[in-house]
Design a protein around this motif. Structure first.
Motif, PDB file in Angstrom:
ATOM      1  N   ASN A 399       0.815  -1.172   0.104  1.00 41.75           N
ATOM      2  CA  ASN A 399       0.183   0.080  -0.061  1.00 41.75           C
ATOM      3  C   ASN A 399       0.879   1.433   0.127  1.00 41.75           C
ATOM      4  N   LEU A 400       1.845   1.364   0.810  1.00 44.63           N
ATOM      5  CA  LEU A 400       2.753   2.381   0.521  1.00 44.63           C
ATOM      6  C   LEU A 400       3.280   2.821  -0.681  1.00 44.63           C
ATOM      7  N   LEU A 401       3.786   1.404  -1.280  1.00 46.67           N
ATOM      8  CA  LEU A 401       4.559   1.695  -2.558  1.00 46.67           C
ATOM      9  C   LEU A 401       3.496   2.121  -3.666  1.00 46.67           C
ATOM     10  N   SER A 402       2.215   1.609  -3.531  1.00 43.52           N
ATOM     11  CA  SER A 402       1.213   2.142  -4.455  1.00 43.52           C
ATOM     12  C   SER A 402       0.939   3.528  -4.218  1.00 43.52           C
ATOM     13  N   GLY A 403       0.782   3.869  -2.908  1.00 39.84           N
ATOM     14  CA  GLY A 403       0.191   5.158  -2.791  1.00 39.84           C
ATOM     15  C   GLY A 403       1.547   6.336  -3.243  1.00 39.84           C
ATOM     16  N   GLU A 404       2.838   5.901  -3.044  1.00 40.98           N
ATOM     17  CA  GLU A 404       4.022   6.766  -3.771  1.00 40.98           C
ATOM     18  C   GLU A 404       3.796   6.826  -5.284  1.00 40.98           C
ATOM     19  N   LEU A 405       3.559   5.579  -5.950  1.00 40.61           N
ATOM     20  CA  LEU A 405       3.381   5.454  -7.336  1.00 40.61           C
ATOM     21  C   LEU A 405       2.266   6.313  -7.673  1.00 40.61           C
ATOM     22  N   ARG A 406       1.091   6.345  -7.154  1.00 43.47           N
ATOM     23  CA  ARG A 406      -0.052   7.135  -7.635  1.00 43.47           C
ATOM     24  C   ARG A 406       0.389   8.595  -7.360  1.00 43.47           C
ATOM     25  N   SER A 407       1.117   8.989  -6.298  1.00 43.46           N
ATOM     26  CA  SER A 407       1.408  10.340  -6.387  1.00 43.46           C
ATOM     27  C   SER A 407       2.152  10.860  -7.262  1.00 43.46           C
ATOM     28  N   ARG A 408       3.233  10.161  -7.662  1.00 44.51           N
ATOM     29  CA  ARG A 408       4.133  10.285  -8.686  1.00 44.51           C
ATOM     30  C   ARG A 408       3.728  10.538  -9.980  1.00 44.51           C
ATOM     31  N   ASN A 409       2.673   9.513 -10.275  1.00 39.59           N
ATOM     32  CA  ASN A 409       1.758   9.496 -11.647  1.00 39.59           C
ATOM     33  C   ASN A 409       1.116  10.885 -11.561  1.00 39.59           C
ATOM     34  N   GLU A 410       0.373  11.217 -10.455  1.00 38.52           N
ATOM     35  CA  GLU A 410      -0.485  12.325 -10.632  1.00 38.52           C
ATOM     36  C   GLU A 410       0.234  13.615 -10.712  1.00 38.52           C
ATOM     37  N   ASP A 411       1.307  13.728  -9.990  1.00 38.30           N
ATOM     38  CA  ASP A 411       2.234  14.773 -10.098  1.00 38.30           C
ATOM     39  C   ASP A 411       3.240  14.766 -11.324  1.00 38.30           C
ATOM     40  N   ALA A 428      13.634  -3.829  -5.154  1.00 42.82           N
ATOM     41  CA  ALA A 428      14.065  -4.044  -6.489  1.00 42.82           C
ATOM     42  C   ALA A 428      13.329  -3.024  -7.527  1.00 42.82           C
ATOM     43  N   ILE A 429      11.686  -3.324  -7.278  1.00 36.06           N
ATOM     44  CA  ILE A 429      10.620  -2.672  -7.908  1.00 36.06           C
ATOM     45  C   ILE A 429      10.613  -1.004  -7.698  1.00 36.06           C
ATOM     46  N   LYS A 430      11.096  -0.793  -6.526  1.00 37.58           N
ATOM     47  CA  LYS A 430      10.955   0.711  -6.218  1.00 37.58           C
ATOM     48  C   LYS A 430      12.343   1.356  -6.868  1.00 37.58           C
ATOM     49  N   GLN A 431      13.391   0.631  -6.935  1.00 38.73           N
ATOM     50  CA  GLN A 431      14.380   1.311  -7.744  1.00 38.73           C
ATOM     51  C   GLN A 431      14.351   1.469  -9.119  1.00 38.73           C
ATOM     52  N   ASN A 432      13.551   0.427  -9.708  1.00 39.94           N
ATOM     53  CA  ASN A 432      13.445   0.475 -11.342  1.00 39.94           C
ATOM     54  C   ASN A 432      12.003   1.458 -11.647  1.00 39.94           C
ATOM     55  N   VAL A 433      11.244   1.646 -10.868  1.00 42.15           N
ATOM     56  CA  VAL A 433       9.892   2.427 -11.122  1.00 42.15           C
ATOM     57  C   VAL A 433      10.224   3.772 -11.869  1.00 42.15           C
ATOM     58  N   ASP A 434      11.084   4.395 -11.091  1.00 37.42           N
ATOM     59  CA  ASP A 434      11.396   5.809 -11.636  1.00 37.42           C
ATOM     60  C   ASP A 434      12.069   5.690 -13.087  1.00 37.42           C
ATOM     61  N   THR A 435      12.997   4.740 -13.188  1.00 37.74           N
ATOM     62  CA  THR A 435      13.667   4.769 -14.444  1.00 37.74           C
ATOM     63  C   THR A 435      12.574   4.072 -15.601  1.00 37.74           C
ATOM     64  N   LEU A 436      11.779   3.391 -15.250  1.00 36.97           N
ATOM     65  CA  LEU A 436      10.876   3.104 -16.448  1.00 36.97           C
ATOM     66  C   LEU A 436       9.778   4.152 -16.600  1.00 36.97           C
ATOM     67  N   LEU A 437       9.643   4.756 -15.562  1.00 38.66           N
ATOM     68  CA  LEU A 437       8.455   5.989 -15.991  1.00 38.66           C
ATOM     69  C   LEU A 437       9.412   7.006 -16.786  1.00 38.66           C
ATOM     70  N   ASN A 438      10.443   7.296 -16.379  1.00 38.01           N
ATOM     71  CA  ASN A 438      11.184   8.200 -17.150  1.00 38.01           C
ATOM     72  C   ASN A 438      11.396   7.893 -18.625  1.00 38.01           C
ATOM     73  N   ARG A 439      11.599   6.674 -18.926  1.00 38.90           N
ATOM     74  CA  ARG A 439      11.775   6.168 -20.284  1.00 38.90           C
ATOM     75  C   ARG A 439      10.463   6.020 -21.016  1.00 38.90           C
ATOM     76  N   LEU A 440       9.530   5.766 -20.385  1.00 37.91           N
ATOM     77  CA  LEU A 440       8.098   5.915 -20.787  1.00 37.91           C
ATOM     78  C   LEU A 440       7.699   7.319 -21.259  1.00 37.91           C
ATOM     79  N   ARG A 441       8.064   8.360 -20.477  1.00 45.02           N
ATOM     80  CA  ARG A 441       7.734   9.480 -20.806  1.00 45.02           C
ATOM     81  C   ARG A 441       8.628  10.145 -21.941  1.00 45.02           C
ATOM     82  N   ARG A 442       9.781   9.620 -22.314  1.00 49.99           N
ATOM     83  CA  ARG A 442      10.612  10.121 -23.199  1.00 49.99           C
ATOM     84  C   ARG A 442      10.262   9.240 -24.436  1.00 49.99           C
TER      85      ARG A 442
END
Length: 860
Positions: A399-411, A428-442
């Motif tokens: 739930n903590l991970l999901s909440g952080e992901l939701r806030s990052r996606n909304e912002d 490991a998921i936490k470390q790779n989520v930001d990289t994946l989101l940045n790649r997706l946006r690019r």
């Protein structure tokens, strides 16, 4: 992850350490997979056999149903052919009449019916007609008799009326047939239907024969063998159909719809591959009959001869089909029958065999995925009970991970996730989520940029498949859409009679062109064609223009005028915008149309006229008549034949042809600023034209293309060169808000009077006597054309001119319509004012201060 609690010694400590020290994946596999595998194995063992049998039965039923549907479709074609033959037999046996009726059927059904032959009791009462390419060709009697399979050979004697015999499928070849002033050989594959002909007294007159092209049966088989069939085994099912006659000869097979099977010759090479036998049945050289060693095939033929349908499964198909070009899983067959009499028994004409090569049954394991899914859901229930204690401890972290992901996606933030230490997998998921989101946006940004670049490049590509200007008519109506085809038919029919015509259509839909087409195709084409715009003239001038006057009828009537009704004698008079006529004009028109006589102004005698009347309106006169603004009796006088011109939005498929026509017309005029060759048009420009609603119809399209040619710098018209009205209203060119007709070629009428009645009514600008008492402002010179600027000093010297005098001053052969438009524009700008009415009307120059030359020196 850390667990807090008391752990007792012994085996409990070892078990807890074993699970706690494992990753999340290991714990799920070690605990859940054995239980899930046991459940799946049990369900697969119980349901696998029953599901396979169910699938096999469903496939067999479906293919048999598809074969029956194809057989019924072919039998329906035979019934339709029988009905067409009986319809032809009920009419006249005259060859010319029969040729006309066959040509009518060819327009409706194409090349379905190839031959119509009548064998009378005497040689002179026999003839043979062929349908070749939609044209009806009369075959000489000796050519028909020389043909081995001609219709005049081996015809059974006549039976009772209504009885229809059907022959075997035949291959007929006619040599030396006269076609287009040359002798050619024609070959057909047909199925002949014959019926006796009796006269009213019951005497036998001969036999009428109608031949059905076997391509029609082949095309129906191809349709029902394709995935687009009304009854199909599915998009992935591959089937091939075979038609054989009642003696077992293979005649032809189905074809792929993608390959335009209607243009291919009949063949059976694919379905006979692997068979050994004989080629060439008498009367059908391409037929093939398998040898007697193919017992399964002849068993199927025997069943069809007995009128029964069935299916040969994989075990009974044999090695012939499976050793050919395609492997066959099963063969479904059904007879094709025909009833010579509605109440009589059916006879077997041939049979159908559908070869299923999809091997759906052997791949039924793919369909077991649905059962696997149900079993997996049951296993999830057991697995969920085992994993519940893990989910309770993992829920908080997830739930903590999901909440952080939701806030990052909304912002839309790329900041690292702010979380406490997590289990190994979640860390490991936490470390790779930001990289994946940045790649997706690019990646999305790059994709949008590439898509925009590709779209812009595609929009600027030239359209290659536009019509050739040489293929378009140089005058008259342009378009080949269904509404235009219907309009052409109405124009053709209306031109063959002399009744009055009412043309109803929106502004800019070509009502005048329709009128000209009717006149040009009619018997009055050599007579004059005069157009009168009832909305552009006031009541008195319109009455005088239509009915004329005698000399001395009024002060300015120094000579007699015939009027449009008499000027168009022997020709056609078009009354444009007839709905705008005043009640007095309507009453005069009603009397003229009722009596076919007119009375000129000042005359005591009626003058008969021989003029066809074509009226045009952009309003529904019937509705206006109910409101009292337009007379019902005049409407019914005009609407003997009513033609509706379709708006451009209903025939947008004609826009490419209209576009080429108008651009070619503009290029031919060689006006300044126009290109000397027709430029190409980009895809974006064409798409922009096709999306527009076109409230101004063809006239708006023409004006839009004229502007595009003006603004086009190179040899390619781009989307930005197309300027459309953003409000969706017709584009206006003239100052009074009506589309200019100056771009159209002015036509002088044949009755001696030019067409001056299609200009819009002038709107006088307010002068000091009419408006606020202030002198009109000086007009911008850019508002005047070059002709007006050159003539304005001379007009100021003359003081006043008439329309004819202005036309003489302008010279260069300008039309009366152009001269009247120039004068009305100067009136609207306050440079002139009109005095007088009718033929005595003059245009007086207005000096600065609002005075005319005649007003100078008068006290103000």
């Amino acid at each position: 992850m850390r667990f807090f609690g008391f752990i007792v010694g012994g085996n409990s400590v070892e078990t807890a350490s074993f699970f706690v020290n494992r990753s999340l994946t290991s714990r799920m596999l070690l605990l859940g997979l054995p239980l899930l595998a046991a459940v799946l194995a049990l369900i697969f063992f119980v349901t696998g056999g029953s599901l396979a049998n169910l699938v096999n039965r469903a496939i067999a039923r479906n293919t048999q149903l598809q074969t029956q549907a194809m057989s019924l479709a072919l039998e329906q074609i035979l019934v339709e052919t029988r009905n067409q033959l009986l319809i032809l037999a009920a009419g006249s046996m005259d060859r010319q009449e029969m040729a006309r009726r066959l040509k009518f059927r060819s327009r409706a059904d194409g090349l379905r019916y190839r031959e119509v032959a009548f064998m009378g009791l005497t040689p002179e009462n026999r003839y043979l007609l062929l349908n070749y390419g939609g044209e009806i060709i009369a075959v000489p009697p000796h050519v028909a008799l020389d043909a081995p399979a001609g219709p005049f050979h081996n015809i059974s004697p006549g039976q009772r009326p209504g009885h229809v015999n059907v022959s075997q499928p035949l291959e007929v070849v006619y040599s030396m047939v006269p076609i287009d002033k040359s002798l050619q050989s024609l070959a057909f594959y047909v199925l002949r239907f014959s019926t006796p002909i009796y006269d009213a007294a019951g005497n036998f007159q001969g036999i009428l024969i109608l031949s059905l092209d076997l391509n029609a049966l082949r095309d129906t088989m191809s349709l029902y063998s394709s995935p687009e069939a009304p009854i199909s085994a599915g998009a992935g099912t591959r089937v091939r159909s075979l038609f054989f006659d009642q003696d077992g000869w293979m005649l032809f097979q189905s074809e792929n719809l993608d390959n335009d099977s209607g243009e291919k010759a009949l063949r059976s090479d694919a379905v006979r591959a692997g068979f050994r036998g004989d080629f060439g049945r008498p009367g059908f050289s391409m037929a093939f009959r398998p040898g007697p060693e193919h017992l399964n095939y002849w068993t199927m033929v025997a069943e069809v001869q007995a009128g029964r349908s069935g299916r040969l499964p994989l075990s009974e198909v044999g090695t012939a089909w499976n050793s050919g070009q395609m492997r066959v899983e099963s063969v479904s067959y059904a007879p094709v029958t025909f009833m010579p009499n509605p109440e009589g028994p059916r006879v077997v004409v041939g049979g159908l065999a559908m070869l299923d090569s999809s091997f759906t049954s052997t791949h039924a394991g793919i369909q077991l995925l649905s059962i696997y899914t149900l079993c997996f859901l049951g296993g999830l229930l057991l697995l969920g009970l085992s994993l519940w204690w893990l989910a309770r401890n993992m829920g908080r972290s997830l739930n903590l991970l999901s909440g952080e992901l939701r806030s990052r996606n909304e912002d839309d933030s790329a900041e690292p996730l702010n979380l406490p230490p997590l289990p190994l997998e979640l860390e490991a998921i936490k470390q790779n989520v930001d990289t994946l989101l940045n790649r997706l946006r690019r990646a999305r940004a790059d994709q949008r940029s590439q898509a925009a670049a590709q779209t812009a490049l595609w929009q600027r590509e030239a359209v290659e498949d536009l019509p050739d200007p040489a293929d378009l008519p140089t005058r008259g109506l342009v378009g080949a859409s269904l509404p235009m085809q219907a309009l052409y038919g109405q124009v053709q029919k209306a031109s063959q009679v002399l009744a009055d015509v009412l043309i109803v259509g929106e502004t800019g839909t070509g009502k005048e062109l329709v009128s000209e087409s009717i006149h040009r195709l009619s018997a009055r084409a050599d007579g004059p064609f005069i157009t009168i715009n009832c909305g552009a003239l006031d009541e008195a001038l319109l009455m005088d223009t239509l009915f004329g006057h005698v000399k001395g009828a009024f002060t300015e009537a120094k000579q007699a005028r015939k009027g449009a009704f008499l000027a168009a004698e022997g020709g056609t008079l078009m009354l444009d915008e007839v709905g705008n006529a005043t009640p007095k004009v309507q009453q005069a028109l009603l009397r003229a149309l009722s009596t076919r006589c007119i009375r000129p102004l000042g005359s005591d005698h009626d003058v008969p006229f021989d003029t066809r009347i074509i009226a045009a309106t952009n309003a529904e006169l019937r509705g206006d008549g109910q409101d009292g603004s337009f007379r019902d009796d005049l409407y019914y006088r005009l609407a003997v034949i009513t033609i509706h011109t379709p708006p451009l939005r209903q025939r947008k498929e004609d826009i490419p042809a209209l576009m080429v026509h108008f651009m070619n017309e503009a290029v031919k005029t060689r006006e300044p600023g126009m290109p000397r060759t027709i430029p190409r048009i980009s895809r974006g420009a064409l798409e922009k034209l096709m999306r527009h609603h076109w409230p101004g119809n063809v006239r708006e399209l023409k004006n839009t293309l004229t502007r595009a040619l003006t603004f086009c710098d190179g040899d390619l018209i781009l989307a930005e060169n197309i300027q459309l009205d953003p409000g969706g209203q017709p584009v206006n060119d003239t100052p009074d808000g009506k589309a200019s007709r100056e771009s159209r070629t002015p036509e002088e009428t044949k009755g001696g009077e030019p067409d001056t009645h299609r200009d819009p009514p002038a709107r006088p600008a307010p002068t000091s006597e009419q408006g606020t008492g202030e002198a009109p402002s000086v007009p911008n010179p850019d508002q005047l054309n070059h002709r007006q600027r050159e003539l304005l000093p001379r007009l100021a010297v003359l003081g006043s001119v008439s329309r004819q005098e202005y036309q003489n001053l302008a010279g260069k052969g300008i039309s009366m319509r152009t001269a009247q438009y120039d004068l009305q524009q100067m009136v609207r700008l306050g440079l002139m004012r009109k005095e007088g009415r009718g033929p005595a009307q003059r245009y007086v120059i207005v000096q600065p201060g609002g005075q005319t030359p005649a007003d100078k020196g008068r006290p103000r």
